[in-house]
Design a protein around this motif. Structure first.
Motif, PDB file in Angstrom:
ATOM      1  N   PRO A  46      -5.777   3.055  11.295  1.00  0.00           N
ATOM      2  CA  PRO A  46      -6.342   1.773  10.862  1.00  0.00           C
ATOM      3  C   PRO A  46      -5.770   0.600  11.647  1.00  0.00           C
ATOM      4  CG  PRO A  46      -4.667   2.512   9.323  1.00  0.00           C
ATOM      5  CD  PRO A  46      -4.810   3.611  10.337  1.00  0.00           C
ATOM      6  N   LYS A  47      -6.552  -0.473  11.718  1.00  0.00           N
ATOM      7  CA  LYS A  47      -6.082  -1.682  12.384  1.00  0.00           C
ATOM      8  C   LYS A  47      -5.334  -2.565  11.383  1.00  0.00           C
ATOM      9  CE  LYS A  47      -9.773  -1.839  15.844  1.00  0.00           C
ATOM     10  NZ  LYS A  47     -10.891  -2.647  16.425  1.00  0.00           N
ATOM     11  N   PRO A  48      -4.221  -3.139  11.803  1.00  0.00           N
ATOM     12  CA  PRO A  48      -3.465  -4.010  10.889  1.00  0.00           C
ATOM     13  C   PRO A  48      -4.238  -5.289  10.554  1.00  0.00           C
ATOM     14  CG  PRO A  48      -2.132  -3.340  12.787  1.00  0.00           C
ATOM     15  CD  PRO A  48      -3.550  -2.968  13.088  1.00  0.00           C
ATOM     16  N   THR A  49      -4.026  -5.783   9.357  1.00  0.00           N
ATOM     17  CA  THR A  49      -4.565  -7.083   8.931  1.00  0.00           C
ATOM     18  C   THR A  49      -3.396  -7.885   8.366  1.00  0.00           C
ATOM     19  OG1 THR A  49      -5.159  -6.088   6.791  1.00  0.00           O
ATOM     20  CG2 THR A  49      -6.891  -6.250   8.458  1.00  0.00           C
ATOM     21  N   ARG A  66       0.810  -1.217   0.000  1.00  0.00           N
ATOM     22  CA  ARG A  66       0.000   0.000   0.000  1.00  0.00           C
ATOM     23  C   ARG A  66       0.842   1.265   0.000  1.00  0.00           C
ATOM     24  NH1 ARG A  66      -4.870  -0.330   2.653  1.00  0.00           N
ATOM     25  NH2 ARG A  66      -4.994   1.910   2.193  1.00  0.00           N
ATOM     26  N   SER A  67       2.119   1.148   0.331  1.00  0.00           N
ATOM     27  CA  SER A  67       2.951   2.341   0.473  1.00  0.00           C
ATOM     28  C   SER A  67       4.412   1.963   0.317  1.00  0.00           C
ATOM     29  CB  SER A  67       2.736   2.975   1.853  1.00  0.00           C
ATOM     30  OG  SER A  67       3.203   2.091   2.866  1.00  0.00           O
ATOM     31  N   THR A  68       5.240   2.959   0.024  1.00  0.00           N
ATOM     32  CA  THR A  68       6.682   2.699  -0.025  1.00  0.00           C
ATOM     33  C   THR A  68       7.207   2.349   1.353  1.00  0.00           C
ATOM     34  OG1 THR A  68       7.122   5.090   0.154  1.00  0.00           O
ATOM     35  CG2 THR A  68       7.104   4.128  -2.056  1.00  0.00           C
ATOM     36  N   GLU A  69       6.504   2.757   2.415  1.00  0.00           N
ATOM     37  CA  GLU A  69       6.891   2.342   3.767  1.00  0.00           C
ATOM     38  C   GLU A  69       6.878   0.822   3.867  1.00  0.00           C
ATOM     39  OE1 GLU A  69       5.194   2.845   8.313  1.00  0.00           O
ATOM     40  OE2 GLU A  69       3.892   2.234   6.669  1.00  0.00           O
ATOM     41  N   GLN A  70       5.859   0.168   3.331  1.00  0.00           N
ATOM     42  CA  GLN A  70       5.779  -1.288   3.408  1.00  0.00           C
ATOM     43  C   GLN A  70       6.886  -1.953   2.600  1.00  0.00           C
ATOM     44  OE1 GLN A  70       1.754  -2.383   2.258  1.00  0.00           O
ATOM     45  NE2 GLN A  70       1.026  -2.148   4.352  1.00  0.00           N
ATOM     46  N   VAL A  71       7.347  -1.291   1.549  1.00  0.00           N
ATOM     47  CA  VAL A  71       8.452  -1.841   0.762  1.00  0.00           C
ATOM     48  C   VAL A  71       9.758  -1.699   1.530  1.00  0.00           C
ATOM     49  CG1 VAL A  71       9.744  -1.666  -1.396  1.00  0.00           C
ATOM     50  CG2 VAL A  71       7.252  -1.339  -1.395  1.00  0.00           C
ATOM     51  N   LEU A  72       9.969  -0.533   2.123  1.00  0.00           N
ATOM     52  CA  LEU A  72      11.204  -0.272   2.862  1.00  0.00           C
ATOM     53  C   LEU A  72      11.273  -1.063   4.164  1.00  0.00           C
ATOM     54  CD1 LEU A  72      11.335   3.578   2.286  1.00  0.00           C
ATOM     55  CD2 LEU A  72      13.036   1.932   1.470  1.00  0.00           C
ATOM     56  N   HIS A  73      10.125  -1.439   4.699  1.00  0.00           N
ATOM     57  CA  HIS A  73      10.073  -2.183   5.963  1.00  0.00           C
ATOM     58  C   HIS A  73       9.194  -3.419   5.749  1.00  0.00           C
ATOM     59  CE1 HIS A  73      11.783   1.434   7.795  1.00  0.00           C
ATOM     60  NE2 HIS A  73      10.862   2.118   7.137  1.00  0.00           N
ATOM     61  N   PRO A  87      -1.421  -0.639   7.273  1.00  0.00           N
ATOM     62  CA  PRO A  87      -1.745   0.277   6.170  1.00  0.00           C
ATOM     63  C   PRO A  87      -1.492   1.720   6.572  1.00  0.00           C
ATOM     64  CG  PRO A  87      -3.746  -0.335   7.301  1.00  0.00           C
ATOM     65  CD  PRO A  87      -2.626  -1.068   8.004  1.00  0.00           C
ATOM     66  N   PRO A  88      -1.349   2.622   5.607  1.00  0.00           N
ATOM     67  CA  PRO A  88      -1.175   4.041   5.952  1.00  0.00           C
ATOM     68  C   PRO A  88      -2.469   4.626   6.519  1.00  0.00           C
ATOM     69  CG  PRO A  88      -1.322   3.754   3.571  1.00  0.00           C
ATOM     70  CD  PRO A  88      -1.273   2.374   4.155  1.00  0.00           C
ATOM     71  N   ARG A  89      -2.303   5.617   7.355  1.00  0.00           N
ATOM     72  CA  ARG A  89      -3.456   6.306   7.929  1.00  0.00           C
ATOM     73  C   ARG A  89      -4.110   7.163   6.846  1.00  0.00           C
ATOM     74  NH1 ARG A  89      -3.166   9.725  13.634  1.00  0.00           N
ATOM     75  NH2 ARG A  89      -5.398  10.263  13.784  1.00  0.00           N
ATOM     76  N   PRO A  90      -5.437   7.147   6.741  1.00  0.00           N
ATOM     77  CA  PRO A  90      -6.092   7.919   5.678  1.00  0.00           C
ATOM     78  C   PRO A  90      -6.177   9.399   6.032  1.00  0.00           C
ATOM     79  CG  PRO A  90      -7.728   6.764   7.003  1.00  0.00           C
ATOM     80  CD  PRO A  90      -6.385   6.312   7.514  1.00  0.00           C
ATOM     81  N   PHE A  91      -6.159  10.219   4.976  1.00  0.00           N
ATOM     82  CA  PHE A  91      -6.312  11.675   5.113  1.00  0.00           C
ATOM     83  C   PHE A  91      -7.228  12.188   4.018  1.00  0.00           C
ATOM     84  CE2 PHE A  91      -2.367  11.106   7.420  1.00  0.00           C
ATOM     85  CZ  PHE A  91      -2.433  12.043   8.434  1.00  0.00           C
TER      86      PHE A  91
END
Length: 625
Positions: free
Chosen positions: A442-445, A284-291, A300-304
């Motif tokens: 958001p809650k992790p899944t 869902r995000s480059t954060e998930q790729v880097l980590h 998941p990233p927090r929605p805005f």
């Protein structure tokens, strides 16, 4: 050819086949076939070679083709035309404001107008070095039909083909790809697609060298280093790219390099079945790729909501920056390690770039962080970097879009608001509005509860040592002995050599990192035979094969092959003893001129013993978990 003493030729034979899966110098001649002058080789990728690559990629990546993989070769001009024809034209940033231009100017990714001389366009980058691509529309891999100058060039083109074949297999097995909701999510999805193709290419390269997939993917960076990143990014890491924006370069490299590391970590957690499951839950995000641990945990990233423009302004661009772009943004003004640390706690963001009176731009950015400490680190980094928020303009013409240098940074718990380009009072009024845009955390899944094994350093091969007439090797956990009346030495192309300088009796022990399947064993035997035949032919003599088969050694069951110089009693014998579940082998080579010399070398082989019950340190390298 370098010779060493009377038996330099035998030294060359001893070294052959123990070079960790090196590519043979050429196809073996039949025993007894006379030497001939080598014809000039044509390095081309023919139909049969293409079919072999498709089969090998399918086997290495464990994805069977559901239909034939179509590959079309085009001359260079048609290849470039086909490549660029599949792309949309880049929006012009001269005199008009595209969303991309607004983003680049709003976050100061563009140099000032007078410093942009020679910047490359993406089309220029692609034209510079095009080597292969897969088209989902045509469901076909395209490669240029060009003359190749060397074996290395041929290997590179085959590796590129392996990468693109995996894209074709992805399209067959995972046809439904959801539309990304932001550019950050788009880069993250691309990181899975390209990272998986890099892994497939690496697995293919490893299989070419006889390496198991597990070891290859633990050493993926080293394995793929032979193939320039330009080859699989269609020339994007080239001299043209050297003149591109830093943001462009890092965005182009990210899906390949960081995506490859993501996929290898997921593979180490659950093998290719878990990698296949990634296509049901795209990053869902480059954060998930880097980590990768955050990806597997399903964070998941927090929605805005999108920032609303202040009075008198209109929205020109709204998107998500993401951890990757945040890191690149901060690297302009603080040390790279500070930027990486400040960006590492990213948990979601949204920005807006607005066009106002007199074509003045303004930027509003709201971001969420894992902890308050993470938010404080970003707040501090943005504040330290105020000097790089300089006045800037889209172009050099009067009346073009411009943005001011003034910024404001506010923090509220784990949220950080950033505003640029507005008058001081307007910036102060906009920051509180940005905090209201944050949705609930958001809650992790989780995708799986399997952890990623620590990426510990593999125990690299180390040489043994001689203590008197006793040879010890802690990496292989073996001990052997120099036969009476013979000399022993360690190091060089062959790990441990015993010999008598006054007689034809010489033995060598080394380790091969090739797997010990029938096919890979035949490659090793074929390389040794080819080397033996060529060198004996230089002496106007020929080689006859003596055959071979299973053999019992003091270290366990092995397989052997032997050859003789026709008309003489000179023989060469090769014995492979599998170790570490067949992911490598201890290799013994014997060269002798009579039965007694053979018996001496057999006694030398029988002197070897395991020192730790076959619990080899080498297995952590050959067959890492």
């Amino acid at each position: 050819m370098r010779r060493r003493g009377r038996h330099g030729l035998l030294a060359l034979w001893l070294a052959a086949g123990c070079s960790h899966g090196a590519t043979p110098a050429g196809p073996p001649r039949s025993p007894g076939e006379p030497a001939a002058s080598a014809p000039r080789r044509a390095f081309t990728l023919g139909d049969r070679a293409i079919e072999e690559v498709v089969r090998a990629v399918s086997a290495a990546r464990q994805l069977s083709p559901q239909r034939p993989v179509a590959v079309e070769r085009l001359d260079h001009a048609r290849f470039v035309e086909r490549l660029l024809g599949s792309r949309d034209e880049e929006p012009s940033s001269e005199g008009s404001l595209s969303s991309e231009a607004a983003f680049l100017l709003g976050f100061n990714f563009l140099p000032q107008p007078g410093q942009r001389g020679g910047l490359s366009t993406v089309d220029e980058v692609l034209k510079e070095q095009v080597v292969g691509f897969y088209s989902r529309v045509a469901d076909k891999v395209f490669i240029p039909d060009v003359a190749l100058a060397s074996e290395d060039d041929l290997l590179e083109q085959r590796a590129v083909l392996a990468h693109e074949v995996q894209h074709a297999l992805q399209a067959q097995h995972f046809p439904d790809m959801p539309e990304p909701k932001s550019s950050d999510e788009a880069i993250a999805q691309l990181a899975l697609i390209e990272g998986d193709a890099m892994v497939a290419m690496g697995a293919w390269l490893g299989a070419e060298a006889g390496a198991p997939v597990g070891r290859t993917l633990r050493r993926i960076v080293e394995v793929t280093r032979r193939i320039p990143l330009a080859s699989v990014t269609r020339g994007e890491a080239s001299t043209k790219l050297d003149k591109a924006l830093d943001l462009t370069k890092k965005r182009l490299e990210f899906p390949y390099r960081d995506g490859m590391l993501l996929v290898t970590d997921v593979y180490r957690a659950g093998g290719f079945p878990l990698v296949d499951r990634m296509y049901t839950r795209l990053p869902r995000s480059t954060e998930q790729v880097l980590h990768p641990e955050k990806y597997l945990a399903g964070e998941p990233p927090r929605p805005f909501a999108d920032p609303r423009p202040p009075p008198g302004y209109a929205l020109s661009a709204a998107d998500t920056l993401g951890e990757l772009d945040t890191r690149i943004l901060l690297e302009r003004c603080v040390a790279a390690e500070v930027a990486e640390r400040a960006a590492a706690g990213w948990a979601g963001d949204r920005f807006g770039v607005f066009a106002g009176p007199d074509r003045r731009l303004a930027t509003a950015w709201i971001s969420a962080w894992d902890t308050e400490k993470d938010a404080e680190e970003l707040e501090a980094a943005l504040g330290q970097s105020a000097a790089c928020w300089h006045e800037n303009a889209l172009g050099i013409e009067r009346g073009d879009y411009t943005i001011g240098a003034n910024i404001a940074v506010r923090r509220q718990g784990k949220l950080v608001a950033f505003v640029r380009g507005l008058p001081e009072g307007a910036q102060a009024a906009l920051a509180p509005h940005l905090f209201t845009l944050a949705g609930p955390e958001p809650k992790p899944t989780p995708l799986t509860d399997r952890p990623i094994p620590p990426r510990v350093r593999l125990p690299e091969p180390t040489p043994g040592r001689l203590e008197g007439d006793v040879y010890r090797n802690g990496w292989l956990d073996v001990v052997g002995r120099v036969p009476q009346g013979m000399l022993g030495h360690v190091g060089g192309d062959v790990e441990f050599v015993v010999e008598r300088p006054d007689a034809l009796v010489r033995g060598g022990m080394s380790v091969s990192t090739r797997i010990t399947s029938d096919a890979e064993n035949e490659k090793t035997f074929g390389e040794v035979q080819a080397s033996f035949v060529r060198d004996v032919a230089e002496l106007s003599m020929r080689v006859e094969a003596l055959g071979g088969g299973p053999v019992t050694t003091a270290l366990g069951a092995g397989v052997e092959r032997a050859w003789r110089v026709a008309g003489t009693s000179m023989e060469l014998r090769l014995v492979l003893v599998p170790i570490c579940a067949g992911t490598g082998s201890i290799v013994f080579v014997q060269a002798y001129g009579d039965p007694y010399a053979r018996s001496v070398l057999d006694g030398w082989m029988d002197s070897f013993r395991w020192t730790n019950g076959r619990n080899l340190t080498a297995c952590d390298f050959l067959d890492p978990k």
